[in-house]
Design a protein around this motif. Structure first.
Motif, mmCIF file in Angstrom:
data_model
loop_
_atom_site.group_PDB
_atom_site.id
_atom_site.type_symbol
_atom_site.label_atom_id
_atom_site.label_comp_id
_atom_site.label_asym_id
_atom_site.label_seq_id
_atom_site.Cartn_x
_atom_site.Cartn_y
_atom_site.Cartn_z
ATOM 1 N N ASN A 15 0.824 -1.206 0.000
ATOM 2 C CA ASN A 15 0.000 0.000 0.000
ATOM 3 C C ASN A 15 0.861 1.261 0.000
ATOM 4 O OD1 ASN A 15 0.838 -0.788 2.456
ATOM 5 N ND2 ASN A 15 -1.108 -0.535 3.500
ATOM 6 N N ARG A 16 1.498 1.426 -1.103
ATOM 7 C CA ARG A 16 2.295 2.631 -1.313
ATOM 8 C C ARG A 16 1.438 3.871 -1.215
ATOM 9 N NH1 ARG A 16 6.910 3.251 -5.715
ATOM 10 N NH2 ARG A 16 8.385 1.651 -5.059
ATOM 11 N N GLU A 17 0.192 3.702 -1.583
ATOM 12 C CA GLU A 17 -0.698 4.863 -1.610
ATOM 13 C C GLU A 17 -0.776 5.554 -0.254
ATOM 14 O OE1 GLU A 17 -1.806 6.398 -4.132
ATOM 15 O OE2 GLU A 17 -0.834 4.884 -5.359
ATOM 16 N N GLU A 18 -0.757 4.722 0.787
ATOM 17 C CA GLU A 18 -0.900 5.276 2.128
ATOM 18 C C GLU A 18 0.223 6.233 2.499
ATOM 19 O OE1 GLU A 18 -1.429 2.810 5.475
ATOM 20 O OE2 GLU A 18 -3.281 1.932 4.735
ATOM 21 N N VAL A 19 1.392 5.995 1.939
ATOM 22 C CA VAL A 19 2.527 6.835 2.301
ATOM 23 C C VAL A 19 2.863 7.816 1.198
ATOM 24 C CG1 VAL A 19 3.513 5.155 3.881
ATOM 25 C CG2 VAL A 19 4.117 5.065 1.470
#
Lengths: 189, 189
Positions: free
Chosen positions: A116-120
């Motif tokens: 979940n790259r999106e979260e960071v």
DNA sequence: AAGATTACGCAACAATCGTTACTTTAAAAA
DNA sequence: TTTTTAAAGTAACGATTGTTGCGTAATCTT
């Protein structure tokens, strides 16, 4: 016609969170919570289907508390934006050891950080801009930085380490600087 | 005159360790262990005063297993001595997640890393010699390095991160190099 | 081969957990 | 004021835990 509810959901969650922050999720039993509230177990099961549902609510409440740490740190202005996130994480670990364990030292078999790259994204974007490196590099930069932050935080949460905010702050800056040099140098090769 | 013991202490500890490594210490119940051994609970309480004593023994057995990781890594020769310790720690976290949690993610209110410098003396000595810095500096160097190693290890143990040995190795080298530059520069100021 | 000794298996005990009938009671509606 | 309705209190149930008493049986001594 019926008597009033003795407690609201929020009151119960708040009392439950109080138990958990002191002695961990295992301390959250129906009877212990009833005692904390000064009632029988019935009001609890009137507002929550079962203890599982209550645990979920407490978990969410813990997340919210952590979010308030993030917010406070960011709006405080004591540190740059990126750094304030790390400082908030570590301060949360120091001041809410049990909640930190609950949120960040639990098993995560179903939610890998790499997935979940999106979260960071917010963080990697900051770094891309600040250092002028690619997205992939910024992601790795943040991951390495966060490994360090997480290392300090877990040590503090388990009472294995006690560092002052000042020492933490100085060390984070040093680590950040070291990483920056490495990543900028990498770009030149 | 009496019948023979059906199991030895070691056999019981071994079976117990097997339960714990799979599902954590909470999975170690008298009945579950008896089932694992194929007997009643009596042989267990014949050789151990109570479950607490058995837990202690399992804890020690876990420590021994970790020591074997350290030994193997050191004598393997794949990495320099200091690095091999970090790699062993991380490999243990990857291959024995539950035991790693038990040993290194537990509460340590009574044994702060800052208080038992002696335990890490071997490492600080190595660093003092290798970098030619003071003992205090070498201690801080090791602590910073170990925070990083611990950060990776805890992330891996909770299945939050999955890194290959190669990536771990390269990153540790990078971190070490960065730290070295910082500490050597500090000496020149 | 007989007897003595004691580890083992069975089953029960108390303690603790979540959960839920059953009863009581508070408060709104009549 | 009386009735009604459902929240709260009581206390029980079943499940799971550590622990132990009792009878059985295995094996060493004689």
């Amino acid at each position: 016609m019926p008597p009033k509810f003795k407690f609201t959901k929020d009151e119960i969650i708040s009392a439950a969170l109080n138990l958990v922050r002191k002695n961990g999720m295992s301390a959250l039993t129906a009877r212990a919570l009833a005692e904390e509230l000064g009632c029988s177990v019935k009001p609890i099961f009137g507002l929550f289907k079962n203890m599982d549902e209550l645990q979920q609510s407490v978990f969410s409440a813990a997340k919210n508390l952590y979010q308030s740490y993030l917010q406070d740190s960011a709006f405080n202005g004591e540190y740059p934006v990126y750094k304030s996130a790390g400082m908030a994480y570590i301060r949360f670990a120091k001041e809410e050891k049990e909640l930190f364990k609950l949120l960040f030292m639990r098993d995560r078999r179903n939610e890998k950080i790499e997935e979940n790259r999106e979260e960071v994204r917010q963080f990697t974007d900051l770094i891309m801009e600040k250092l002028g490196i690619s997205e992939d590099e910024a992601y790795m930069f943040h991951l390495e930085m966060w490994i360090y932050v997480h290392g300090i935080a877990t040590m503090i949460a388990t009472s294995y380490l006690e560092w002052s905010d000042t020492l933490v702050s100085e060390t984070l800056t040093d680590i950040f600087t070291g990483l920056k040099h490495r990543y900028l140098q990498k770009g030149k090769e």
